[in-house]
Design a protein around this motif. Structure first.
Motif, PDB file in Angstrom:
ATOM      1  N   ASP A 173       0.841  -1.188   0.000  1.00 24.22           N
ATOM      2  CA  ASP A 173       0.000   0.000   0.000  1.00 24.22           C
ATOM      3  C   ASP A 173       0.880   1.242   0.000  1.00 24.22           C
ATOM      4  O   ASP A 173       1.818   1.353   0.791  1.00 24.22           O
ATOM      5  N   LEU A 174       0.574   2.192  -0.888  1.00 22.83           N
ATOM      6  CA  LEU A 174       1.343   3.427  -1.011  1.00 22.83           C
ATOM      7  C   LEU A 174       0.674   4.532  -0.197  1.00 22.83           C
ATOM      8  O   LEU A 174      -0.536   4.750  -0.308  1.00 22.83           O
ATOM      9  N   PHE A 175       1.459   5.208   0.622  1.00 26.18           N
ATOM     10  CA  PHE A 175       0.991   6.303   1.465  1.00 26.18           C
ATOM     11  C   PHE A 175       1.805   7.552   1.169  1.00 26.18           C
ATOM     12  O   PHE A 175       2.989   7.463   0.845  1.00 26.18           O
ATOM     13  N   GLN A 176       1.202   8.696   1.361  1.00 26.85           N
ATOM     14  CA  GLN A 176       1.929   9.962   1.385  1.00 26.85           C
ATOM     15  C   GLN A 176       2.479  10.143   2.795  1.00 26.85           C
ATOM     16  O   GLN A 176       1.819   9.797   3.769  1.00 26.85           O
ATOM     17  N   VAL A 177       3.675  10.671   2.911  1.00 25.10           N
ATOM     18  CA  VAL A 177       4.255  11.002   4.217  1.00 25.10           C
ATOM     19  C   VAL A 177       4.026  12.495   4.436  1.00 25.10           C
ATOM     20  O   VAL A 177       4.592  13.318   3.716  1.00 25.10           O
ATOM     21  N   LEU A 178       3.190  12.832   5.414  1.00 26.21           N
ATOM     22  CA  LEU A 178       2.885  14.231   5.690  1.00 26.21           C
ATOM     23  C   LEU A 178       3.947  14.893   6.567  1.00 26.21           C
ATOM     24  O   LEU A 178       4.170  16.094   6.475  1.00 26.21           O
ATOM     25  N   HIS A 179       4.560  14.110   7.433  1.00 27.71           N
ATOM     26  CA  HIS A 179       5.593  14.627   8.347  1.00 27.71           C
ATOM     27  C   HIS A 179       6.368  13.419   8.859  1.00 27.71           C
ATOM     28  O   HIS A 179       5.824  12.314   8.944  1.00 27.71           O
ATOM     29  N   LEU A 180       7.614  13.636   9.209  1.00 28.39           N
ATOM     30  CA  LEU A 180       8.425  12.581   9.801  1.00 28.39           C
ATOM     31  C   LEU A 180       9.055  13.122  11.078  1.00 28.39           C
ATOM     32  O   LEU A 180       9.854  14.055  11.028  1.00 28.39           O
ATOM     33  N   SER A 181       8.642  12.571  12.200  1.00 25.42           N
ATOM     34  CA  SER A 181       9.293  12.855  13.481  1.00 25.42           C
ATOM     35  C   SER A 181      10.318  11.754  13.676  1.00 25.42           C
ATOM     36  O   SER A 181       9.960  10.575  13.663  1.00 25.42           O
ATOM     37  N   ALA A 182      11.572  12.119  13.865  1.00 24.10           N
ATOM     38  CA  ALA A 182      12.620  11.093  13.921  1.00 24.10           C
ATOM     39  C   ALA A 182      13.681  11.412  14.973  1.00 24.10           C
ATOM     40  O   ALA A 182      14.873  11.447  14.678  1.00 24.10           O
ATOM     41  N   PRO A 183      13.254  11.595  16.238  1.00 29.90           N
ATOM     42  CA  PRO A 183      14.240  11.987  17.252  1.00 29.90           C
ATOM     43  C   PRO A 183      15.292  10.928  17.539  1.00 29.90           C
ATOM     44  O   PRO A 183      16.419  11.268  17.895  1.00 29.90           O
ATOM     45  N   GLY A 184      14.964   9.651  17.379  1.00 29.68           N
ATOM     46  CA  GLY A 184      15.914   8.586  17.672  1.00 29.68           C
ATOM     47  C   GLY A 184      16.238   7.727  16.481  1.00 29.68           C
ATOM     48  O   GLY A 184      16.641   6.570  16.621  1.00 29.68           O
ATOM     49  N   ARG A 185      16.081   8.279  15.287  1.00 28.43           N
ATOM     50  CA  ARG A 185      16.329   7.485  14.072  1.00 28.43           C
ATOM     51  C   ARG A 185      17.752   6.961  14.019  1.00 28.43           C
ATOM     52  O   ARG A 185      17.981   5.804  13.653  1.00 28.43           O
ATOM     53  N   THR A 186      18.712   7.775  14.391  1.00 30.33           N
ATOM     54  CA  THR A 186      20.109   7.322  14.325  1.00 30.33           C
ATOM     55  C   THR A 186      20.417   6.264  15.383  1.00 30.33           C
ATOM     56  O   THR A 186      21.408   5.551  15.261  1.00 30.33           O
ATOM     57  N   ALA A 187      19.565   6.147  16.392  1.00 31.60           N
ATOM     58  CA  ALA A 187      19.767   5.132  17.434  1.00 31.60           C
ATOM     59  C   ALA A 187      19.072   3.814  17.108  1.00 31.60           C
ATOM     60  O   ALA A 187      19.276   2.819  17.811  1.00 31.60           O
ATOM     61  N   LEU A 188      18.236   3.778  16.059  1.00 35.32           N
ATOM     62  CA  LEU A 188      17.608   2.515  15.675  1.00 35.32           C
ATOM     63  C   LEU A 188      18.702   1.535  15.271  1.00 35.32           C
ATOM     64  O   LEU A 188      19.584   1.874  14.475  1.00 35.32           O
ATOM     65  N   PRO A 189      18.648   0.332  15.804  1.00 34.25           N
ATOM     66  CA  PRO A 189      19.707  -0.645  15.490  1.00 34.25           C
ATOM     67  C   PRO A 189      19.620  -1.107  14.032  1.00 34.25           C
ATOM     68  O   PRO A 189      18.564  -1.547  13.584  1.00 34.25           O
ATOM     69  N   GLY A 190      20.709  -0.964  13.316  1.00 29.06           N
ATOM     70  CA  GLY A 190      20.736  -1.363  11.920  1.00 29.06           C
ATOM     71  C   GLY A 190      20.934  -2.875  11.773  1.00 29.06           C
ATOM     72  O   GLY A 190      21.393  -3.553  12.684  1.00 29.06           O
ATOM     73  N   GLY A 191      20.540  -3.367  10.605  1.00 28.95           N
ATOM     74  CA  GLY A 191      20.702  -4.788  10.318  1.00 28.95           C
ATOM     75  C   GLY A 191      19.614  -5.635  10.943  1.00 28.95           C
ATOM     76  O   GLY A 191      18.593  -5.148  11.391  1.00 28.95           O
ATOM     77  N   ARG A 192      19.890  -6.930  10.993  1.00 34.00           N
ATOM     78  CA  ARG A 192      18.901  -7.842  11.557  1.00 34.00           C
ATOM     79  C   ARG A 192      18.878  -7.721  13.072  1.00 34.00           C
ATOM     80  O   ARG A 192      19.882  -7.368  13.689  1.00 34.00           O
ATOM     81  N   GLN A 193      17.730  -8.024  13.661  1.00 32.75           N
ATOM     82  CA  GLN A 193      17.508  -7.768  15.073  1.00 32.75           C
ATOM     83  C   GLN A 193      17.569  -9.031  15.940  1.00 32.75           C
ATOM     84  O   GLN A 193      16.957  -9.077  16.997  1.00 32.75           O
ATOM     85  N   TRP A 194      18.294 -10.024  15.502  1.00 34.62           N
ATOM     86  CA  TRP A 194      18.466 -11.218  16.323  1.00 34.62           C
ATOM     87  C   TRP A 194      19.852 -11.771  16.139  1.00 34.62           C
ATOM     88  O   TRP A 194      20.563 -11.391  15.241  1.00 34.62           O
TER      89      TRP A 194
END
Length: 194
Positions: A173-194
């Motif tokens: 499903d395609l959505f429009q992004v109206l706004h992006l709040s991303a205070p901790g985006r750089t802290a999201l763990p990259g790669g696989r999560q296990w």
């Protein structure tokens, strides 16, 4: 990482300008929310980009359960519930996350695909395939980010990708992004999560 989404499906003749104005007015309130990786304020408009419905469907990636719970139980979610009724909130455990090739660009569109994890599959292979898909999508031109998560109570995977253009190379499903709040985006763990 925890993923979360709720959907507010609105009447076919609903003025979606009301949702745009709401996000313009309050979207910044989560720009520094403790524990939030990102919130993409997503909108589908009936008849636009193939959408069959009018829908407001924010998608969240959380760094902490405490941040997610503070949002749900601390009053911020109550305002939405007061205005539109309390929607069901879906939650998934993170499988993978990757910054995209266009990570520094504004996210203009999002693609969300939910799919069941079939009975009889090898779960480790399914999780690996989801992580591989996230990595593939993140490398595509215009990809801002990609993530996958799973709800083990329903055995359902969700794939979400954000894009800097309206022609993403992802199914869903395609959505429009109206706004992006991303205070901790750089802290999201990259790669696989296990």
């Amino acid at each position: 990482m925890h993923a979360m989404q709720y959907e507010v499906t609105l009447p076919a003749d609903y003025d979606m300008g009301v949702i745009r104005a709401r996000v313009s007015r309050v979207g910044h309130l989560l720009d520094d929310w403790e524990g939030l990786g990102l919130k993409a304020y997503l909108l589908r408009e009936r008849g636009v980009h193939g959408s069959p419905v009018n829908q407001y469907a924010p998608f969240y990636l959380w760094n902490t359960v405490e941040g997610m719970n503070a949002f749900l139980w601390g009053g911020a979610f109550q305002r939405l519930s007061d205005d539109f009724g309390r929607p069901a909130v879906r939650q998934w455990t993170g499988l993978a996350y990757e910054q995209g090739a266009a990570a520094g660009s504004a996210a203009l569109f999002a693609v969300r695909r939910r799919e069941p994890v079939p009975d009889g599959v090898v779960l480790s292979e399914t999780a690996r395939d989801a992580a591989d898909e996230v990595r593939r999508l993140a490398r595509e031109e215009g990809a801002v980010l990609a993530a996958a998560a799973v709800d083990t109570s329903r055995w359902e995977k969700v794939h979400v990708s954000l894009w800097a253009h309206d022609t993403p190379t992802a199914d869903g499903d395609l959505f429009q992004v109206l706004h992006l709040s991303a205070p901790g985006r750089t802290a999201l763990p990259g790669g696989r999560q296990w």
